[in-house]
Motif scaffolding. Structure first.
Motif: not given
Length: 547
Positions: A339-340, A368-377, A379-384, A407-410
């Motif tokens: 969310q941040l 440490d496995g944070w890539q999917a979470e960070l890149h997905a966020a 993506c949402r920011a780029a759209v918003r 970063g596109a996961v779907s």
């Protein structure tokens, strides 16, 4: 003088009873309840129908005249030019078309006219034509059954649609859904605007606010501010949502105040709108919070992004729209981090991550496995924030493995990212995706491309359909893409389909009869494209006569 004699009165009073007797006989059946009329030589059903016909005429002739009522005012004039005669006949055919009754996945070679109606309406509105009066009832009926038609249908129908909607309850949706607030008072009638806002139904107030927002964003906001404190929470949420149209920096003070609203949903919507303004104070506050969680570790052989998710969600974060409780199965800290990041200004990341460009930032490994979470966020920011540069970086090359990009996961997320790109660039990316990966995952991506499809995209779709045919499968697996092609492919591509109409020789591993089905599907596609070209010609304004 009373001309009704005493013997006539009982007959008049007995008329309703005679009709009820006939209805009862019809419902129960003449075997159980023979009609009282008719002789022994007449069949009971025939006697019943004759009696019903006679009674119907007598009842209509005996109706008492109703009091005269005031005629409705005539509909407003529509100053737009009349529709060409050929186009008017085409509209009647489109409105009269009904879904086919075929089964087994086969549609034949005839175009699906009901799916061409939205495109026809868009083209007619582009020319600025007025709808023929005789087509308005069918047009309103079609818009009533299909909400996707309403904006274009009501624009085409014009002021007469609103006049009709006031007379027929089935068409009242037109009073609420008129595009651009056609039912709302104009800017030259401030007294009427105030009256509708203070006394109108909720749907009328929403329509008024949306109409004002589209032509004078500041006036719409001032109207909302004046009554904000007295509105219900659910109404405040709907009104706040109208600010998405033409959102700009001057809306920030009002939205910032809405962060303290007593409704959680209102606060969340206000925070979302503020985060879409990259220069807003909220976006900067979120950037500071997110920036403290994300950094580049330069001590490694290869620089990498390291993430330290928030340890708590304090009251200031909640006021800025962070939801403290995560969904089921989601970790708290990753939920808060996402969310941040999605609410932070994207422009802040280059400064915080060593002056790197978005493409360079996205290319960095994440520890440490944070890539999917960070890149997905991101993506949402780029759209918003409608940021095309970040969208390009997150999409990556269309020929990348699985075409997922960094970063596109779907597919749905890729489609949203593509929506931030210019029309030509969007079509080029999707064409590259199809050329590399085929049509199996292209449906959602094709849906965000402008109509008609650009030449490279159209050719990529036709080539991919040809490859699918050669693979020996049935065309029904690609019915969604084929349906899109019928509506979106440039009619100029019809000539390229002629070579695909022949039934190919079937290989041993091909599905039985697949070649014939493909030929039928390509024939329908070509026929539809040529029909669309004809429709465009029919809508073209007549050329001026002269030497």
């Amino acid at each position: 003088m009373n001309r009704t004699s005493a013997p006539d009165r009982p007959a008049a009073q007995a008329a309703p009873a005679a009709w009820e007797e006939l209805v009862t006989s019809a419902l129960l059946g003449t075997d159980r309840r023979p009609p009282a009329t008719g002789g022994p030589r007449r069949a009971a059903p025939v006697a019943l129908l004759d009696a019903a016909a006679l009674e119907t005429v007598r009842r209509r002739a005996g109706l008492r005249a109703a009091p005269a009522v005031r005629r409705p005012d005539p509909a407003a004039d529509d100053p737009r030019p009349a529709l060409p005669a050929a186009a008017a006949r085409r509209l009647a055919l489109l409105l009269a078309d009904r879904p086919g009754t075929g089964s087994g996945g086969r549609r034949g070679t005839s175009p699906d006219l009901k799916e061409l109606l939205p495109q026809w309406l868009a083209a007619a509105n582009g020319h600025g034509y007025a709808a023929p009066a005789e087509s308005l009832p069918a047009l309103l009926d079609a818009a009533r059954g299909r909400t996707d038609l309403r904006p274009a249908a009501l624009t085409f129908a014009g002021p007469r649609a609103l006049w009709l909607a006031r007379l027929n309850p089935d068409w009242r949706f037109a009073l609420r859904a008129a595009p651009g607030g056609a039912a709302a008072p104009g800017p030259d009638t401030p007294e009427r605007v105030r009256q509708v806002w203070e006394e109108g139904l909720f749907s009328e107030r929403v329509a008024l606010l949306s109409a004002l927002r589209s032509r004078d964003a500041a006036a719409a906001r001032e109207l909302l501010v004046a009554s904000w404190a007295t509105e219900r929470a659910e109404d405040r949420l709907m009104f706040l949502d109208s600010l998405r149209t033409g959102l700009y920096a001057d809306d920030e003070p009002f939205l910032e105040a809405a962060l303290s609203d007593r409704s959680r949903n209102v606060r969340a919507t206000a925070a979302e709108l503020l985060s879409a303004l990259p220069a807003s104070a909220l976006a900067r506050r979120m950037a500071a919070r997110a920036g403290s969680c994300v950094s580049v570790d330069r001590t490694r052989d290869v620089p990498a992004i390291v993430v330290e998710a928030p340890l708590e969600c304090d009251t200031s974060m909640e006021r800025d729209g962070v939801v403290a409780k995560p969904p089921t199965g989601r970790g708290q800290r990753s939920w808060w981090l996402g969310q941040l990041v999605e609410a932070a200004s994207l422009g802040s990341w280059s400064r915080r991550l060593g002056g790197r460009s978005p493409r360079e930032i996205v290319a960095l490994p994440v520890a440490d496995g944070w890539q999917a979470e960070l890149h997905a966020a991101w993506c949402r920011a780029a759209v918003r924030q409608d940021d095309a540069e970040w969208s390009r970086a997150l999409l990556g090359a269309p020929s990348a493995p699985e075409a997922g990009g960094p970063g596109a996961v779907s597919l749905a997320e890729r489609a949203k990212l593509l929506g931030t790109l210019a029309t030509a660039e969007r079509a080029e990316w999707v064409a590259g995706f199809i050329a590399t990966h085929g049509l199996s995952e292209a449906f959602q991506l094709l849906g965000v491309c402008a109509v008609p499809w650009a030449g490279p995209l159209g050719r990529a779709v036709v080539d991919a359909l040809d490859i699918a045919r050669d693979a020996g499968s049935y065309p029904w697996s690609f019915s969604g893409v084929m349906g899109l092609a019928e509506r979106c492919l440039d009619p100029a591509e019809a000539g390229r389909l002629e070579g695909l109409l022949a039934v190919p020789d079937e290989s041993e591993d091909a599905a039985p009869g697949a070649g014939g089905y493909w030929a039928e599907a390509f024939q329908r596609l070509m026929t539809t494209l040529r029909l669309r070209a004809t429709m465009s010609e029919e809508l073209a304004p007549p050329r001026p006569s002269g030497p």
